[in-house]
Each structure stands twice: as structure tokens, then as C-alpha cells.
Design a protein around this motif. Structure first.
Motif, PDB file in Angstrom:
ATOM      1  N   GLY A 105       0.812  -1.206   0.000  1.00  0.00           N
ATOM      2  CA  GLY A 105       0.000   0.000   0.000  1.00  0.00           C
ATOM      3  C   GLY A 105       0.848   1.258   0.000  1.00  0.00           C
ATOM      4  O   GLY A 105       2.010   1.243   0.412  1.00  0.00           O
ATOM      5  N   TYR A 106       0.273   2.370  -0.462  1.00  0.00           N
ATOM      6  CA  TYR A 106       0.980   3.647  -0.539  1.00  0.00           C
ATOM      7  C   TYR A 106       2.276   3.516  -1.333  1.00  0.00           C
ATOM      8  O   TYR A 106       3.340   3.957  -0.913  1.00  0.00           O
ATOM      9  N   TYR A 107       2.142   2.879  -2.521  1.00  0.00           N
ATOM     10  CA  TYR A 107       3.225   2.853  -3.505  1.00  0.00           C
ATOM     11  C   TYR A 107       4.391   1.926  -3.163  1.00  0.00           C
ATOM     12  O   TYR A 107       5.481   2.099  -3.680  1.00  0.00           O
ATOM     13  N   GLY A 108       4.157   0.964  -2.326  1.00  0.00           N
ATOM     14  CA  GLY A 108       5.153  -0.087  -2.212  1.00  0.00           C
ATOM     15  C   GLY A 108       5.061  -1.020  -3.425  1.00  0.00           C
ATOM     16  O   GLY A 108       4.051  -1.033  -4.139  1.00  0.00           O
ATOM     17  N   SER A 109       6.100  -1.814  -3.691  1.00  0.00           N
ATOM     18  CA  SER A 109       6.050  -2.686  -4.876  1.00  0.00           C
ATOM     19  C   SER A 109       7.000  -3.870  -4.712  1.00  0.00           C
ATOM     20  O   SER A 109       7.973  -3.820  -3.959  1.00  0.00           O
ATOM     21  N   LEU A 110       6.667  -4.921  -5.475  1.00  0.00           N
ATOM     22  CA  LEU A 110       7.516  -6.112  -5.529  1.00  0.00           C
ATOM     23  C   LEU A 110       8.246  -6.120  -6.867  1.00  0.00           C
ATOM     24  O   LEU A 110       7.604  -6.215  -7.921  1.00  0.00           O
ATOM     25  N   PRO A 111       9.562  -5.987  -6.876  1.00  0.00           N
ATOM     26  CA  PRO A 111      10.294  -6.045  -8.144  1.00  0.00           C
ATOM     27  C   PRO A 111      10.130  -7.415  -8.812  1.00  0.00           C
ATOM     28  O   PRO A 111       9.841  -8.422  -8.153  1.00  0.00           O
ATOM     29  N   GLY A 112      10.294  -7.447 -10.120  1.00  0.00           N
ATOM     30  CA  GLY A 112      10.252  -8.708 -10.849  1.00  0.00           C
ATOM     31  C   GLY A 112      11.497  -9.537 -10.575  1.00  0.00           C
ATOM     32  O   GLY A 112      12.329  -9.196  -9.727  1.00  0.00           O
ATOM     33  N   PHE A 113      11.631 -10.657 -11.298  1.00  0.00           N
ATOM     34  CA  PHE A 113      12.792 -11.518 -11.106  1.00  0.00           C
ATOM     35  C   PHE A 113      14.064 -10.763 -11.494  1.00  0.00           C
ATOM     36  O   PHE A 113      14.129 -10.128 -12.548  1.00  0.00           O
ATOM     37  N   GLN A 114      15.069 -10.850 -10.627  1.00  0.00           N
ATOM     38  CA  GLN A 114      16.334 -10.155 -10.828  1.00  0.00           C
ATOM     39  C   GLN A 114      17.497 -11.116 -10.565  1.00  0.00           C
ATOM     40  O   GLN A 114      17.295 -12.233 -10.084  1.00  0.00           O
ATOM     41  N   SER A 115      18.695 -10.642 -10.855  1.00  0.00           N
ATOM     42  CA  SER A 115      19.891 -11.438 -10.569  1.00  0.00           C
ATOM     43  C   SER A 115      20.796 -10.659  -9.627  1.00  0.00           C
ATOM     44  O   SER A 115      20.681  -9.442  -9.474  1.00  0.00           O
ATOM     45  N   PHE A 116      21.700 -11.398  -8.972  1.00  0.00           N
ATOM     46  CA  PHE A 116      22.653 -10.760  -8.060  1.00  0.00           C
ATOM     47  C   PHE A 116      23.614  -9.870  -8.846  1.00  0.00           C
ATOM     48  O   PHE A 116      23.855 -10.072 -10.043  1.00  0.00           O
ATOM     49  N   SER A 117      24.181  -8.915  -8.133  1.00  0.00           N
ATOM     50  CA  SER A 117      25.140  -7.992  -8.743  1.00  0.00           C
ATOM     51  C   SER A 117      26.140  -7.537  -7.685  1.00  0.00           C
ATOM     52  O   SER A 117      25.898  -7.701  -6.474  1.00  0.00           O
ATOM     53  N   THR A 118      27.250  -6.984  -8.149  1.00  0.00           N
ATOM     54  CA  THR A 118      28.229  -6.432  -7.202  1.00  0.00           C
ATOM     55  C   THR A 118      27.765  -5.106  -6.629  1.00  0.00           C
ATOM     56  O   THR A 118      28.399  -4.566  -5.714  1.00  0.00           O
ATOM     57  N   GLY A 119      26.697  -4.561  -7.157  1.00  0.00           N
ATOM     58  CA  GLY A 119      26.043  -3.405  -6.570  1.00  0.00           C
ATOM     59  C   GLY A 119      24.752  -3.841  -5.904  1.00  0.00           C
ATOM     60  O   GLY A 119      24.219  -4.910  -6.190  1.00  0.00           O
ATOM     61  N   PRO A 120      24.199  -3.041  -4.984  1.00  0.00           N
ATOM     62  CA  PRO A 120      22.986  -3.433  -4.273  1.00  0.00           C
ATOM     63  C   PRO A 120      21.790  -3.557  -5.210  1.00  0.00           C
ATOM     64  O   PRO A 120      21.583  -2.725  -6.094  1.00  0.00           O
TER      65      PRO A 120
END
Length: 473
Positions: A105-120
Motif C-alpha cells: 500500500g501507498y506505492y510499495g512494490s515487488l520487483p520482478g525476477f532479478q539477478s545478483f550484482s556487485t552493486g545493491p
């Protein structure tokens, strides 16, 4: 105060011995070999025993997204070799926190499938306001996925591929390894259970070079290096002639190799042999293709595989890991069918045989002519050779005369048979064994009795056609 300090000391000591729980994902060989997408069941990655809200700044309007970061680089690293897999092979997405999805609620979201990275990389985007909702205590589960295209594009070697991951919340553990577990496996992707080869021309036996019999493409899926082993099920090739007579041939007259440099060429035997020139390594896509071939020398092919009939034998193939701990077997039944074929040729220079009667001796004594190599004979069955004429009388200018065809006798040089020519086929060679391109000297005789019947005949040219034929026995 003493109790309070002891509590702090116990808490600190407890945290130092907490062991990180690594994430192990075992990838089934079917997904690797079939190149189909892998999707895990919900998998516990972290635990949350205490909190229910995201981190915000002091005004509660700037949430801190939970993130993952690879601390060991952009590749999963094989733990017992130099092999690597790019981080992009593995995708992940939050599945639940404490059994439920956090509030969006209030603009929270679930990102789609992603992969690990050396950045956050954020694995959830919290709502913009602290009052918009949080999450449940309990296990923090993720779903992991490997697309089918990644199995095609990369080499998946058996063993463990590991990547070190750090996360930025006070969930447990703060650091863990994500480990891809690849099983050791070998599997035949092609099932060439039978190979039928048909020989329908005598010309297949005339070339001087080695005869090659293609067994078709073989594809082997594997996550370990392997060697190609093979043997024959028996030391002999079983033979049944076109007349139903059984026999055998030595299997060692047949050699096994390949049309590339994958296999060394060796004679077949009833004992397993390693035919690999070098171990087949794990490659992108985890499949190795080769085309096994059978080789028979020209001489052996003519001597042992010429007779009409069916030649059968079974090949036992075995793909084995370098240490022989993993094997995958396949058998192929080979049938070589040689169709009955026969051929009689007469060179252009030997098609006419002329008898000239121009002296008294010719009529008194008769004449004999032997035409060397007049007939070239090929037959891959046992046979008898016959001769006949198209008419029972000689012709003059296309018209029948009263000169009987039986005044001419025909035989094979070296044989005592002299058959009198007639419209009825007469045997001139018996019990012939299968043979290729045998040259025969043909003997033509008009004996004295026949020559004397020509006395008083009109001075002219008399002719008759002679035909040679086989009968299989």
C-alpha cells in the motif's frame, strides 16, 4: 547490574556463534539436459524473529529498501575447478515474509525476477510512509529461477557453484552463500537402437578404398567429462544367406571410428575398449555430438560381406566418466542386408565369333575357337551358368535355314562340358561360388560331324544369337 551485564554478555556471545545458513539450490539434470526452465519451490533465505517494519528516516518518509549484493564478484565460482557461471544465470524474487507478502500500500512494490550484482539490488520496495504497512515475522522465502536459455548458453559442470551474498537489514543471516548444486550425470540424448544398411549394387564392391558405414549422429548430454567405450556383443557377425544357410564372420574385420577426430579407429572385439581420442569435456549446452562409423577394408568387404544375405551384430556403447564412476549405456543392433545381384558382361571386342569354312580340312576336321576373357561374370549367390540360342536353326539374311543350331557346341575353357546349342538352356558351369568380376574363356566348337553337314550349303553367311544366363542354386 551484574545480571544485566551477564545478559548482555550472553547475548553478545550468542551472536558470535550464530552460523550463517547458506542457500543450496540443486538443479535437476533433466532441466540441464532438456534445457527447460528451472523454478524452485519457495526457499528460505533469511529469518526475521523480531521486527515488523521497514527502516525509514526520522520523518518516516524515506524508506530504506532491503538489498542483496554480491561480495565475491559477478560470477558463481566452482568450488573445485576454475569453472564459473555468470550471475545472470540465476533469477530470484521475494515469495513471502512470515508466510505472507509484505504490504504494498501507498506505492510499495515487488520487483520482478532479478539477478545478483556487485552493486545493491532491491528485493522489495517498501511503502513511502511508515504507516502504510510492514511485514510479518518468520521466514523470508524467495523463488529462484533459471531460464532454459541459460542452460543452452553455459557449460554446467557437476559440483557446486558458489556466490557470497550480503544483505543490509538485521535479518538473519547478514551474509550467506548461494550455491548451485549440479549433479554428476551422463545421458544419451539420441537412441539409435537399430541401424539398417542395404547393399543393392555390385559396384559397392569394386572400389579399392575402405568401405564406410555411417551409424548416424549420436548426442550425449553430460555434466562430467566422459570417454566413449564400445564393444561388440559377440566375437562374430551372424550371417544368414539368401537361401537360409547360417554362417559367421570375424567381428575384427570391422573397425569402429568417427568421421571427425573424436574417436580413434580400432577393430571391434567382444571386450570393451576406450575409443576416445581424448575425454569429451563439458561444453556450453552440455551436449556432445559425434558420428560413429564402421570401416571395412575393400578386400575384407569383398571376401567376407559379398555373399547375398543378412549380416547382423550388436554394438554395446558406453559413455563413462573419466573415473568410471558414472556410466550411460546404449545398444545398437546393426543389420547389413546384401541383396542378390548377378551380372554377365561381354566386351565389345568379343561379341562376334566367326567360323570360316574355306578348305577341305575345315569340313573334314571341324573347328574350335576359344575367345579369351569373353565373359565377365559376377554373382553374389551360388550359381550355375547356362547357354542357349534364340532359335533352333541358323539364319541367312534374317531367314531361317535348315542348319541346326546343335552343330555348335559351347563350353568354358578348362571344363570338359561341351553343350550343344539349342533354344533350351544348357548348363555349362556347375556349382559356381559367389564371385566378383570373374573372367571366363569361352570355347566354341563345330565338331567334324557338324562341319560335314555344311558340305554343299550355299556360299553365304549364317548366324545365330547366343545367350548366357544364371540360375541361382
Amino acid at each position: 547490574m551484574r545480571s544485566f551485564l551477564m545478559g548482555i554478555f550472553a547475548l553478545c556471545c550468542g551472536s558470535t556463534v550464530t552460523k550463517a545458513q547458506d542457500v543450496y539450490l540443486t538443479i535437476p539434470e533433466n532441466n540441464i539436459f532438456n534445457r527447460t526452465e528451472f523454478t524452485s519451490v519457495p526457499t528460505r533465505v533469511m529469518g526475521n524473529a523480531n521486527r515488523t517494519n521497514w527502516d525509514y528516516n526520522f520523518l518516516g518518509f524515506a524508506p530504506t529498501a532491503p538489498t542483496f549484493i554480491s561480495t565475491s564478484g559477478q560470477n558463481f565460482i566452482h568450488t573445485s575447478s576454475s569453472a564459473t557461471l555468470p550471475t545472470s544465470v540465476l533469477l530470484w524474487q521475494l515469495e513471502s515474509m512470515g508466510g505472507q507478502m509484505p504490504s504494498v500500500g501507498y506505492y510499495g512494490s515487488l520487483p520482478g525476477f532479478q539477478s545478483f550484482s556487485t552493486g545493491p539490488v532491491s528485493w522489495f520496495e517498501p511503502p513511502a510512509n511508515v504507516l502504510a504497512g510492514g511485514f510479518n515475522r518468520g521466514n523470508i522465502n524467495f523463488t529462484f529461477k533459471i531460464p532454459g536459455a541459460q542452460f543452452t548458453a553455459n557449460a554446467w559442470r557437476s559440483g557446486n557453484y558458489s556466490m557470497n551474498i550480503s544483505q543490509n537489514y538485521d535479518f538473519t543471516p547478514s551474509n550467506f552463500k548461494t550455491v548451485l548444486v549440479i549433479p554428476a550425470a551422463i545421458r544419451w540424448n539420441t537412441t539409435n537402437l537399430a541401424k539398417y544398411i542395404e547393399i543393392s549394387s555390385l559396384n559397392d564392391y569394386r572400389p579399392a578404398g575402405t568401405r564406410t558405414l555411417d551409424l548416424g549422429n549420436v548426442e550425449i548430454a553430460h555434466t562430467v567429462d566422459f570417454n566413449f567405450w564400445a564393444k561388440a556383443a559377440s566375437s562374430t557377425v551372424q550371417f544368414t544367406s539368401s537361401k537360409g544357410v547360417a554362417g559367421s564372420r570375424n567381428i575384427a574385420t570391422i573397425r569402429l571410428g568417427s568421421n571427425g577426430n573424436e574417436l580413434t579407429t580400432k577393430p571391434l572385439s567382444a571386450t570393451f575398449q576406450n575409443f576416445s581420442a581424448a575425454s569429451a569435456g563439458v561444453v556450453a549446452g552440455n551436449r556432445t555430438s559425434l558420428i560413429p562409423e564402421l570401416y571395412v577394408s575393400a578386400e575384407d568387404f569383398r571376401n567376407h560381406f559379398f555373399e547375398a544375405g543378412t549380416y547382423t551384430f550388436e554394438l554395446n556403447f558406453s559413455a563413462r566418466s573419466a573415473d568410471n564412476s558414472i556410466t550411460s549405456n546404449q545398444n545398437t543392433a546393426v543389420q547389413l542386408k546384401v541383396l542378390p545381384r548377378s551380372e554377365i558382361t561381354i566386351p565389345s571386342g568379343g561379341q562376334n565369333v566367326n567360323f570360316n569354312f574355306n578348305t577341305a580340312a575345315h569340313y573334314a576336321n571341324g573347328q574350335t575357337q576359344t575367345v579369351p576373357n569373353q565373359i565377365r561374370l559376377s554373382n553374389n549367390e551360388s550359381y550355375e551358368l547356362y547357354v542357349k540360342s534364340d532359335e533352333n536353326y541358323f539364319k541367312k539374311g534374317g531367314l531361317q535355314t535348315n542348319i541346326n543350331s546343335n552343330i555348335l557346341q559351347i563350353g568354358i575353357d578348362g571344363s570338359g562340358v561341351n553343350a550343344s546349342l539349342s533354344k533350351t538352356p544348357q548348363k555349362i558351369l556347375s556349382n559356381g561360388t559367389p564371385v566378383l568380376d570373374r573372367n571366363l574363356n569361352v570355347r566354341y566348337t563345330i565338331p567334324p560331324a557338324g562341319a560335314q553337314t555344311l558340305v554343299g550349303k550355299e556360299n553365304a553367311t549364317y548366324s545365330i544369337n547366343v545367350y548366357y544366363s544364371f540360375t541361382a542354386i
